[in-house]
Scaffold this motif. Structure first.
Motif, PDB file in Angstrom:
ATOM      1  N   ILE A   1     -13.743  39.520   3.020  1.00 21.64           N
ATOM      2  CA  ILE A   1     -13.565  39.557   1.817  1.00 21.64           C
ATOM      3  C   ILE A   1     -13.958  40.713   1.046  1.00 21.64           C
ATOM      4  CG2 ILE A   1     -13.176  37.818  -0.098  1.00 21.64           C
ATOM      5  CD1 ILE A   1     -13.685  35.540   1.893  1.00 21.64           C
ATOM      6  N   ARG A   2     -15.119  41.004   1.170  1.00 24.84           N
ATOM      7  CA  ARG A   2     -15.815  42.064   0.376  1.00 24.84           C
ATOM      8  C   ARG A   2     -15.153  43.305   0.743  1.00 24.84           C
ATOM      9  NH1 ARG A   2     -20.617  39.876   2.507  1.00 24.84           N
ATOM     10  NH2 ARG A   2     -21.145  42.046   3.437  1.00 24.84           N
ATOM     11  N   LEU A   3     -14.669  43.700   1.807  1.00 25.99           N
ATOM     12  CA  LEU A   3     -14.020  44.929   2.582  1.00 25.99           C
ATOM     13  C   LEU A   3     -12.583  44.827   1.853  1.00 25.99           C
ATOM     14  CD1 LEU A   3     -14.172  47.533   3.911  1.00 25.99           C
ATOM     15  CD2 LEU A   3     -13.586  46.073   6.147  1.00 25.99           C
ATOM     16  N   THR A   4     -12.064  43.744   2.028  1.00 26.34           N
ATOM     17  CA  THR A   4     -10.694  43.710   1.256  1.00 26.34           C
ATOM     18  C   THR A   4     -10.772  44.217  -0.197  1.00 26.34           C
ATOM     19  OG1 THR A   4     -10.046  41.865   2.852  1.00 26.34           O
ATOM     20  CG2 THR A   4      -8.642  42.185   0.762  1.00 26.34           C
TER      21      THR A   4
ATOM     22  N   VAL B   1     -19.388  44.674  15.151  1.00 28.93           N
ATOM     23  CA  VAL B   1     -20.521  44.208  15.375  1.00 28.93           C
ATOM     24  C   VAL B   1     -20.676  43.499  16.673  1.00 28.93           C
ATOM     25  CG1 VAL B   1     -21.346  44.543  12.785  1.00 28.93           C
ATOM     26  CG2 VAL B   1     -20.221  42.292  13.813  1.00 28.93           C
ATOM     27  N   ALA B   2     -19.790  43.492  17.464  1.00 29.80           N
ATOM     28  CA  ALA B   2     -19.335  42.926  18.687  1.00 29.80           C
ATOM     29  C   ALA B   2     -20.612  43.110  19.658  1.00 29.80           C
ATOM     30  CB  ALA B   2     -18.068  43.119  19.305  1.00 29.80           C
TER      31      ALA B   2
ATOM     32  N   ALA C   1     -24.012  36.896   3.453  1.00 30.77           N
ATOM     33  CA  ALA C   1     -23.729  38.322   3.776  1.00 30.77           C
ATOM     34  C   ALA C   1     -23.488  38.695   5.027  1.00 30.77           C
ATOM     35  CB  ALA C   1     -24.767  39.222   2.776  1.00 30.77           C
ATOM     36  N   ALA C   2     -24.496  38.336   5.964  1.00 30.57           N
ATOM     37  CA  ALA C   2     -24.308  38.919   7.319  1.00 30.57           C
ATOM     38  C   ALA C   2     -22.995  38.479   7.997  1.00 30.57           C
ATOM     39  CB  ALA C   2     -25.612  38.541   8.115  1.00 30.57           C
ATOM     40  N   SER C   3     -22.349  37.302   7.545  1.00 33.49           N
ATOM     41  CA  SER C   3     -21.083  36.725   8.156  1.00 33.49           C
ATOM     42  C   SER C   3     -19.958  37.685   8.286  1.00 33.49           C
ATOM     43  CB  SER C   3     -20.952  35.519   7.590  1.00 33.49           C
ATOM     44  OG  SER C   3     -19.501  35.121   7.673  1.00 33.49           O
ATOM     45  N   GLY C   4     -19.617  37.901   9.438  1.00 34.67           N
ATOM     46  CA  GLY C   4     -18.224  38.702   9.457  1.00 34.67           C
ATOM     47  C   GLY C   4     -17.115  38.155   8.348  1.00 34.67           C
TER      48      GLY C   4
ATOM     49  N   ILE D   1     -16.687  50.053   2.543  1.00 34.36           N
ATOM     50  CA  ILE D   1     -18.145  49.415   2.565  1.00 34.36           C
ATOM     51  C   ILE D   1     -18.603  48.891   3.821  1.00 34.36           C
ATOM     52  CG2 ILE D   1     -18.204  49.209   0.061  1.00 34.36           C
ATOM     53  CD1 ILE D   1     -17.904  46.456   0.587  1.00 34.36           C
ATOM     54  N   PRO D   2     -19.867  49.346   4.232  1.00 39.79           N
ATOM     55  CA  PRO D   2     -20.458  48.631   5.602  1.00 39.79           C
ATOM     56  C   PRO D   2     -20.797  47.071   5.340  1.00 39.79           C
ATOM     57  CG  PRO D   2     -22.238  49.865   4.476  1.00 39.79           C
ATOM     58  CD  PRO D   2     -20.828  50.291   3.703  1.00 39.79           C
ATOM     59  N   ILE D   3     -20.932  46.394   6.253  1.00 37.18           N
ATOM     60  CA  ILE D   3     -21.316  45.236   6.297  1.00 37.18           C
ATOM     61  C   ILE D   3     -22.616  44.765   5.590  1.00 37.18           C
ATOM     62  CG2 ILE D   3     -22.341  44.858   8.718  1.00 37.18           C
ATOM     63  CD1 ILE D   3     -21.086  42.181   9.031  1.00 37.18           C
ATOM     64  N   THR D   4     -23.354  45.767   5.646  1.00 35.48           N
ATOM     65  CA  THR D   4     -24.769  45.766   4.952  1.00 35.48           C
ATOM     66  C   THR D   4     -24.905  45.957   3.673  1.00 35.48           C
ATOM     67  OG1 THR D   4     -25.143  47.901   5.786  1.00 35.48           O
ATOM     68  CG2 THR D   4     -26.196  46.111   6.969  1.00 35.48           C
TER      69      THR D   4
END
Lengths: 205, 205
Positions: free
Chosen positions: A18-21, A173-174, A10-13, A201-204
């Motif tokens: 894909i989740r954000l898309t 997250v750079a 999950a923490a992988s950008g 949605i956020p990465i978390t």
């Protein structure tokens, strides 16, 4: 459409893209988590069934498997406004996605992983030798993005496309890899626009 | 369609991909050569007008410029059978093109450039430190291709697509970087099939 299953960490950008898309396209995803730090994507079973390349993310569509995050985003967004209808703009979207995988991800994502997951003290000699070049190339990538975004809202055309989603994933997250975002106002403005999109949605999440 | 101008260095596999795509698609290209060994793609004029990233190939379409070889191939092949109509197959074609840029080109093309253009004796310390890993990763890429092609004629579906063209470009000259093709019979059979396609042109054309 068959059920979409995302094999991920999950923490992988790359997985988050894909989740954000899917979130922006209003598509459901079933999520399966693997611990890459424990080698769970290098088991014989994973290599045989999910991805011979031993990497996540992999998008599963029915009984078919698609590695490569940016290709999976294209499949998930097919038929939506996240992919431009104009042939030049559509190829130009892919241009930024190829650039992301060649010039951005190997620097910004790799340095984030080295600093935040492996830890600077644990880097091997080769990683330590590569680090300055990757920091410089990552900064050059942010500079090029900032120059491109000066005076425009999105990477391609007049609205958000997969180019924005795929570049956003590791850019926002750079700083976890030590890259400053403060010097790049156009990038910061664009990050705020992505985060204001309906369905974001956020990465978390 | 506007005139297509290819800003290139002819011996580059990334440039050849676009010429081969155009030849197979029956599209005309005007060619402009730059000497990358003399820094002709890093001049202020090139950076300002053609590509801020300082790289070739760049496809010029009228007054618009498209860097990134695989994206340019997508534009040139738009509307032809080189891009599958099925959404999964189309994304799967891109999957192999992203894989090419991430796992294949940075190893096989880079080692070819180092050995054949820079020369092994002239490599700097960092390049020398990276060489064994790049040779190993390039061989792993050839192995993965060979396993995928065993029992199938083309990378995606039942006919040639851009995945084949983009992977062919540096694979068929891999021996110039010291990578053996003899151990990979499925790859060699596939190379012969690409070279038998109607309209095929060699990298030296």
């Amino acid at each position: 459409m068959s059920e979409l299953v995302l094999h991920e960490y999950a923490a992988s950008g790359n997985c988050y893209k894909i989740r954000l898309t899917a979130a922006l396209a209003g598509k459901a995803l079933v999520r399966r988590e693997y611990d890459i730090m424990q080698g769970e994507t290098r088991t014989a079973d994973f290599l045989a069934k999910v991805n011979a390349n031993g990497r996540i993310p992999v998008l599963q569509v029915g009984e078919r498997f698609m590695p490569e995050s940016n290709a999976a985003c294209v499949y998930v967004a097919d038929g939506t406004a996240l992919i431009p209808a104009d042939p030049f703009d559509r190829a130009d979207m892919l241009r930024w996605m190829f650039w992301e995988q060649y010039n951005h991800e190997p620097n910004i994502a790799t340095v984030r992983f080295w600093m935040g997951w492996i830890g600077e003290a644990n880097l091997n000699d080769l990683q330590r030798a590569l680090l300055p070049g990757k920091c410089e190339a990552g900064t050059a990538a942010l500079r090029l993005m900032d120059e491109h975004l000066a005076g425009r809202e999105w990477f391609v055309g007049d609205g958000p496309t997969l180019a924005d989603i795929c570049l956003y994933a590791y850019t926002h997250v750079a700083e976890e890899g030590g890259f400053a975002l403060a010097p790049w106002p156009a990038v910061r403005g664009w990050i705020a626009r992505v985060e204001a999109l309906k369905g974001y949605i956020p990465i978390t999440a």
